[in-house]
Design a protein around this motif. Structure first.
Motif, PDB file in Angstrom:
ATOM      1  N   CYS A  46      38.780  35.128  45.599  1.00  0.00           N
ATOM      2  CA  CYS A  46      38.727  34.657  44.214  1.00  0.00           C
ATOM      3  C   CYS A  46      40.129  34.291  43.730  1.00  0.00           C
ATOM      4  O   CYS A  46      40.324  33.241  43.123  1.00  0.00           O
ATOM      5  CB  CYS A  46      38.111  35.733  43.314  1.00  0.00           C
ATOM      6  SG  CYS A  46      37.962  35.211  41.592  1.00  0.00           S
ATOM      7  N   MET A  47      41.096  35.157  44.022  1.00  0.00           N
ATOM      8  CA  MET A  47      42.467  34.888  43.574  1.00  0.00           C
ATOM      9  C   MET A  47      43.015  33.622  44.229  1.00  0.00           C
ATOM     10  O   MET A  47      43.726  32.849  43.577  1.00  0.00           O
ATOM     11  CB  MET A  47      43.363  36.087  43.900  1.00  0.00           C
ATOM     12  CG  MET A  47      43.065  37.307  43.062  1.00  0.00           C
ATOM     13  SD  MET A  47      43.448  37.071  41.324  1.00  0.00           S
ATOM     14  CE  MET A  47      45.215  36.915  41.409  1.00  0.00           C
ATOM     15  N   GLN A  50      40.986  30.708  42.344  1.00  0.00           N
ATOM     16  CA  GLN A  50      41.178  30.590  40.893  1.00  0.00           C
ATOM     17  C   GLN A  50      42.644  30.599  40.464  1.00  0.00           C
ATOM     18  O   GLN A  50      42.974  30.039  39.427  1.00  0.00           O
ATOM     19  CB  GLN A  50      40.439  31.730  40.172  1.00  0.00           C
ATOM     20  CG  GLN A  50      38.957  31.765  40.435  1.00  0.00           C
ATOM     21  CD  GLN A  50      38.247  30.537  39.901  1.00  0.00           C
ATOM     22  OE1 GLN A  50      38.593  30.006  38.853  1.00  0.00           O
ATOM     23  NE2 GLN A  50      37.245  30.077  40.640  1.00  0.00           N
ATOM     24  N   ARG A  51      43.459  31.304  41.212  1.00  0.00           N
ATOM     25  CA  ARG A  51      44.884  31.472  40.878  1.00  0.00           C
ATOM     26  C   ARG A  51      45.086  32.034  39.466  1.00  0.00           C
ATOM     27  O   ARG A  51      46.075  31.726  38.801  1.00  0.00           O
ATOM     28  CB  ARG A  51      45.642  30.155  41.039  1.00  0.00           C
ATOM     29  CG  ARG A  51      45.590  29.627  42.444  1.00  0.00           C
ATOM     30  CD  ARG A  51      46.452  28.406  42.603  1.00  0.00           C
ATOM     31  NE  ARG A  51      46.340  27.875  43.933  1.00  0.00           N
ATOM     32  CZ  ARG A  51      47.110  28.229  44.955  1.00  0.00           C
ATOM     33  NH1 ARG A  51      48.040  29.124  44.798  1.00  0.00           N
ATOM     34  NH2 ARG A  51      46.937  27.686  46.145  1.00  0.00           N
ATOM     35  N   ASP A  52      44.120  32.838  39.035  1.00  0.00           N
ATOM     36  CA  ASP A  52      44.202  33.462  37.714  1.00  0.00           C
ATOM     37  C   ASP A  52      43.370  34.733  37.762  1.00  0.00           C
ATOM     38  O   ASP A  52      42.145  34.674  37.827  1.00  0.00           O
ATOM     39  CB  ASP A  52      43.660  32.511  36.647  1.00  0.00           C
ATOM     40  CG  ASP A  52      43.801  33.048  35.228  1.00  0.00           C
ATOM     41  OD1 ASP A  52      44.134  34.247  35.055  1.00  0.00           O
ATOM     42  OD2 ASP A  52      43.557  32.280  34.294  1.00  0.00           O
ATOM     43  N   TRP A  53      44.027  35.902  37.742  1.00  0.00           N
ATOM     44  CA  TRP A  53      43.317  37.165  37.876  1.00  0.00           C
ATOM     45  C   TRP A  53      42.300  37.378  36.770  1.00  0.00           C
ATOM     46  O   TRP A  53      41.309  38.069  36.951  1.00  0.00           O
ATOM     47  CB  TRP A  53      44.297  38.338  37.946  1.00  0.00           C
ATOM     48  CG  TRP A  53      45.080  38.547  36.681  1.00  0.00           C
ATOM     49  CD1 TRP A  53      46.286  37.985  36.371  1.00  0.00           C
ATOM     50  CD2 TRP A  53      44.715  39.357  35.579  1.00  0.00           C
ATOM     51  NE1 TRP A  53      46.683  38.386  35.126  1.00  0.00           N
ATOM     52  CE2 TRP A  53      45.736  39.240  34.613  1.00  0.00           C
ATOM     53  CE3 TRP A  53      43.623  40.163  35.300  1.00  0.00           C
ATOM     54  CZ2 TRP A  53      45.689  39.899  33.401  1.00  0.00           C
ATOM     55  CZ3 TRP A  53      43.583  40.833  34.082  1.00  0.00           C
ATOM     56  CH2 TRP A  53      44.618  40.693  33.150  1.00  0.00           C
ATOM     57  N   ARG A  54      42.514  36.736  35.616  1.00  0.00           N
ATOM     58  CA  ARG A  54      41.558  36.914  34.506  1.00  0.00           C
ATOM     59  C   ARG A  54      40.197  36.327  34.843  1.00  0.00           C
ATOM     60  O   ARG A  54      39.170  36.793  34.367  1.00  0.00           O
ATOM     61  CB  ARG A  54      42.116  36.280  33.228  1.00  0.00           C
ATOM     62  CG  ARG A  54      43.368  37.010  32.728  1.00  0.00           C
ATOM     63  CD  ARG A  54      44.053  36.246  31.650  1.00  0.00           C
ATOM     64  NE  ARG A  54      44.617  35.021  32.249  1.00  0.00           N
ATOM     65  CZ  ARG A  54      45.462  34.219  31.644  1.00  0.00           C
ATOM     66  NH1 ARG A  54      45.852  34.478  30.419  1.00  0.00           N
ATOM     67  NH2 ARG A  54      45.924  33.155  32.253  1.00  0.00           N
ATOM     68  N   ARG A  55      40.175  35.299  35.673  1.00  0.00           N
ATOM     69  CA  ARG A  55      38.903  34.690  36.082  1.00  0.00           C
ATOM     70  C   ARG A  55      38.213  35.496  37.179  1.00  0.00           C
ATOM     71  O   ARG A  55      37.068  35.208  37.519  1.00  0.00           O
ATOM     72  CB  ARG A  55      39.137  33.266  36.570  1.00  0.00           C
ATOM     73  CG  ARG A  55      39.588  32.349  35.461  1.00  0.00           C
ATOM     74  CD  ARG A  55      39.759  30.961  35.973  1.00  0.00           C
ATOM     75  NE  ARG A  55      40.167  30.069  34.901  1.00  0.00           N
ATOM     76  CZ  ARG A  55      40.419  28.795  35.069  1.00  0.00           C
ATOM     77  NH1 ARG A  55      40.324  28.250  36.268  1.00  0.00           N
ATOM     78  NH2 ARG A  55      40.783  28.048  34.056  1.00  0.00           N
ATOM     79  N   CYS A  56      38.913  36.469  37.719  1.00  0.00           N
ATOM     80  CA  CYS A  56      38.373  37.272  38.824  1.00  0.00           C
ATOM     81  C   CYS A  56      38.040  38.695  38.380  1.00  0.00           C
ATOM     82  O   CYS A  56      37.924  39.592  39.217  1.00  0.00           O
ATOM     83  CB  CYS A  56      39.390  37.309  39.968  1.00  0.00           C
ATOM     84  SG  CYS A  56      39.740  35.677  40.660  1.00  0.00           S
ATOM     85  N   GLN A  57      37.862  38.905  37.095  1.00  0.00           N
ATOM     86  CA  GLN A  57      37.630  40.257  36.599  1.00  0.00           C
ATOM     87  C   GLN A  57      36.426  40.959  37.222  1.00  0.00           C
ATOM     88  O   GLN A  57      36.503  42.158  37.498  1.00  0.00           O
ATOM     89  CB  GLN A  57      37.536  40.267  35.072  1.00  0.00           C
ATOM     90  CG  GLN A  57      38.887  40.149  34.394  1.00  0.00           C
ATOM     91  CD  GLN A  57      39.849  41.219  34.870  1.00  0.00           C
ATOM     92  OE1 GLN A  57      39.646  42.403  34.650  1.00  0.00           O
ATOM     93  NE2 GLN A  57      40.910  40.800  35.574  1.00  0.00           N
TER      94      GLN A  57
END
Length: 88
Positions: A46-47, A50-57
């Motif tokens: 996911c990371m 997405q390159r954004d941890w908020r999108r991988c919650q």
């Protein structure tokens, strides 16, 4: 350097591959021992996407939950006496 020193000679492709197999990442090894490898790799994928941890919650939470389950104290060996908390 004498013939006994191996750091000057070039290693073969096979030697390099064998060393890579032996040199497992300590973090990967630790995660493998917890049983949370699937959650870890899902989070890593996911990371990467997405390159954004908020999108991988959801993946972060699943990995966190798995690790928390593994860190809970295990019941003691039934042969060992249970200790009472101090003052009881």
């Amino acid at each position: 350097m004498g013939p006994g020193h191996s750091w000057n000679r070039h290693r073969s492709k096979k030697e390099e591959e064998e060393e890579e197999e032996e040199g497992e990442d300590p973090v990967d090894a630790m995660i493998a021992r917890t049983g949370c490898t699937a959650q870890h790799w899902a989070l890593q994928e996911c990371m990467a996407e997405q390159r954004d941890w908020r999108r991988c919650q959801p993946h972060v939470q699943a990995f966190r939950d798995c690790m928390a389950r593994q860190q809970r104290p295990r019941p003691q060996d039934p042969e060992q006496p249970q200790r009472s908390p101090p003052g009881h």
